[in-house]
Design a protein around this motif. Structure first.
Motif, PDB file in Angstrom:
ATOM      1  N   LEU A  20       0.668  -1.309   0.137  1.00 20.62           N
ATOM      2  CA  LEU A  20      -0.030   0.116   0.104  1.00 20.62           C
ATOM      3  C   LEU A  20       0.796   1.145  -0.023  1.00 20.62           C
ATOM      4  CD1 LEU A  20      -2.709  -1.056   2.605  1.00 20.62           C
ATOM      5  CD2 LEU A  20      -2.828  -1.032   0.034  1.00 20.62           C
ATOM      6  N   LEU A  21       1.761   1.180   0.586  1.00 24.34           N
ATOM      7  CA  LEU A  21       3.006   2.617   0.692  1.00 24.34           C
ATOM      8  C   LEU A  21       3.622   2.553  -0.523  1.00 24.34           C
ATOM      9  CD1 LEU A  21       4.039   2.350   4.643  1.00 24.34           C
ATOM     10  CD2 LEU A  21       2.552   3.734   3.511  1.00 24.34           C
ATOM     11  N   GLN A 182      -5.707   0.347   4.476  1.00 28.02           N
ATOM     12  CA  GLN A 182      -5.438   1.585   3.606  1.00 28.02           C
ATOM     13  C   GLN A 182      -5.480   2.769   4.032  1.00 28.02           C
ATOM     14  OE1 GLN A 182      -4.998   1.403  -0.241  1.00 28.02           O
ATOM     15  NE2 GLN A 182      -3.910   3.338   0.430  1.00 28.02           N
ATOM     16  N   ARG A 183      -6.532   2.914   5.047  1.00 30.79           N
ATOM     17  CA  ARG A 183      -6.817   4.436   5.819  1.00 30.79           C
ATOM     18  C   ARG A 183      -5.384   4.351   6.764  1.00 30.79           C
ATOM     19  NH1 ARG A 183      -7.310   4.875  10.889  1.00 30.79           N
ATOM     20  NH2 ARG A 183      -7.952   2.983  11.432  1.00 30.79           N
ATOM     21  N   ASP A 186      -2.554   5.562   4.461  1.00 36.03           N
ATOM     22  CA  ASP A 186      -2.674   6.944   3.934  1.00 36.03           C
ATOM     23  C   ASP A 186      -1.885   7.758   5.092  1.00 36.03           C
ATOM     24  OD1 ASP A 186      -3.772   5.887   1.671  1.00 36.03           O
ATOM     25  OD2 ASP A 186      -5.680   6.268   1.948  1.00 36.03           O
ATOM     26  N   ALA A 187      -2.676   7.604   6.255  1.00 33.94           N
ATOM     27  CA  ALA A 187      -2.207   8.446   7.381  1.00 33.94           C
ATOM     28  C   ALA A 187      -0.819   8.473   7.625  1.00 33.94           C
ATOM     29  CB  ALA A 187      -2.966   8.111   8.715  1.00 33.94           C
ATOM     30  N   ILE A 188      -0.264   7.168   7.576  1.00 34.39           N
ATOM     31  CA  ILE A 188       1.362   7.380   7.859  1.00 34.39           C
ATOM     32  C   ILE A 188       2.053   7.902   6.881  1.00 34.39           C
ATOM     33  CG2 ILE A 188       3.189   5.691   8.416  1.00 34.39           C
ATOM     34  CD1 ILE A 188       1.269   3.781  10.021  1.00 34.39           C
ATOM     35  N   PHE A 189       1.616   7.494   5.686  1.00 31.45           N
ATOM     36  CA  PHE A 189       2.484   7.865   4.536  1.00 31.45           C
ATOM     37  C   PHE A 189       2.472   9.744   4.683  1.00 31.45           C
ATOM     38  CE2 PHE A 189       3.239   9.434  -0.155  1.00 31.45           C
ATOM     39  CZ  PHE A 189       3.985   8.774  -0.383  1.00 31.45           C
ATOM     40  N   GLU A 190       1.379  10.141   4.728  1.00 30.32           N
ATOM     41  CA  GLU A 190       1.096  11.675   4.904  1.00 30.32           C
ATOM     42  C   GLU A 190       1.972  11.959   6.136  1.00 30.32           C
ATOM     43  OE1 GLU A 190      -2.206  14.943   5.842  1.00 30.32           O
ATOM     44  OE2 GLU A 190      -3.021  12.990   4.884  1.00 30.32           O
ATOM     45  N   ASP A 191       2.032  11.686   6.972  1.00 28.34           N
ATOM     46  CA  ASP A 191       2.715  12.162   8.351  1.00 28.34           C
ATOM     47  C   ASP A 191       4.383  12.024   7.739  1.00 28.34           C
ATOM     48  OD1 ASP A 191       2.678  12.785  10.802  1.00 28.34           O
ATOM     49  OD2 ASP A 191       3.879  11.171  11.521  1.00 28.34           O
ATOM     50  N   LEU A 192       4.669  10.835   7.191  1.00 28.17           N
ATOM     51  CA  LEU A 192       5.916  10.692   6.823  1.00 28.17           C
ATOM     52  C   LEU A 192       6.549  11.670   6.072  1.00 28.17           C
ATOM     53  CD1 LEU A 192       6.539   6.708   6.778  1.00 28.17           C
ATOM     54  CD2 LEU A 192       7.772   8.425   8.485  1.00 28.17           C
ATOM     55  N   CYS A 193       5.739  11.877   5.057  1.00 26.39           N
ATOM     56  CA  CYS A 193       6.089  13.186   3.845  1.00 26.39           C
ATOM     57  C   CYS A 193       6.064  14.581   4.475  1.00 26.39           C
ATOM     58  CB  CYS A 193       5.243  12.919   2.661  1.00 26.39           C
ATOM     59  SG  CYS A 193       5.194  11.587   1.690  1.00 26.39           S
ATOM     60  N   LYS A 194       5.392  14.685   5.541  1.00 25.59           N
ATOM     61  CA  LYS A 194       5.439  16.012   6.362  1.00 25.59           C
ATOM     62  C   LYS A 194       7.025  16.076   6.616  1.00 25.59           C
ATOM     63  CE  LYS A 194       1.153  15.921   8.288  1.00 25.59           C
ATOM     64  NZ  LYS A 194       0.146  15.967   9.369  1.00 25.59           N
ATOM     65  N   GLY A 195       7.596  15.017   7.143  1.00 21.91           N
ATOM     66  CA  GLY A 195       9.073  15.188   7.688  1.00 21.91           C
ATOM     67  C   GLY A 195      10.062  15.329   6.733  1.00 21.91           C
TER      68      GLY A 195
END
Length: 196
Positions: A20-21, A182-183, A186-195
């Motif tokens: 998924l990631l 998937q939910r 999505d949340a972890i991917f978004e958080d990691l990309c903020k970093g």
């Protein structure tokens, strides 16, 4: 290169979560796949395993993985010995593979024994994937063709959920369906990309 650890016990669904990631653009290196390649190609490592565990190579010099697994999953000390032998080989080959990843926000390092072998020191953040025991048993039996006692022995030889909860930056609960997974992805991917 940002390395994000991905870990958890057998049958928790790390591969599904990684997929998924990856669909979202993450790179991915599977420590088990690196190990399988080494088992097929690295004669030095194979010789060390055969010397340590006695007769785990077949007549063609290939590693008898089921035989080795039956030895190491039955004895925590032998599992530590296996990790001590294979770690330097896996680490070097994994880093080489990570460096070859294309343009991606981060590379997942999918390693079931990430903490036990000290590879967490490579990682900026770590995701732990968990699932309840009965779910794991069913997945292992279906995936690996093991009977229930063998699946439970494999789980019993691995750290429990609290081990991962105490050490990981993110915890994924994988007892539901793909929509729930998937939910979480999505949340972890978004958080990691903020970093970044």
């Amino acid at each position: 290169m940002r390395i994000i650890g991905l870990t958890g016990g057998s049958g928790t669904g790390k591969g599904t979560f990684a997929a998924l990631l990856r669909e979202k653009g993450a790179g991915w290196v599977d420590a088990d796949a690196v190990y399988r390649t080494l088992c097929a190609e690295n004669r030095d490592m194979l010789a060390a395993l055969d010397a340590a565990f006695g007769g785990v190579l077949d007549q063609n010099g290939a590693l008898d993985r089921p035989k080795l697994a039956s030895i190491v999953f039955a004895d925590p000390e032998k599992l530590k010995q296996l990790n001590a032998i294979t770690l330097p080989y896996i680490r070097a080959a994994s880093l080489e593979t990570m460096c070859a990843q294309g343009d991606c926000p981060f590379v997942l390092y999918d390693a079931p024994t990430l903490f036990e072998v000290g590879a967490d020191d490579l990682c900026e953040r770590i995701i732990g994937v968990l699932a309840d025991t009965e779910t794991r048993v069913a997945r292992i039996m279906a995936r690996d063709g093991l009977d229930e006692p063998a699946a439970r022995a494999r789980i019993g030889a691995q750290p429990d959920a609290e081990f991962y909860r105490a050490r990981c930056d993110y915890i994924v609960e994988n007892n539901g369906g793909i929509a729930d997974l998937q939910r979480q992805a999505d949340a972890i991917f978004e958080d990691l990309c903020k970093g970044e």
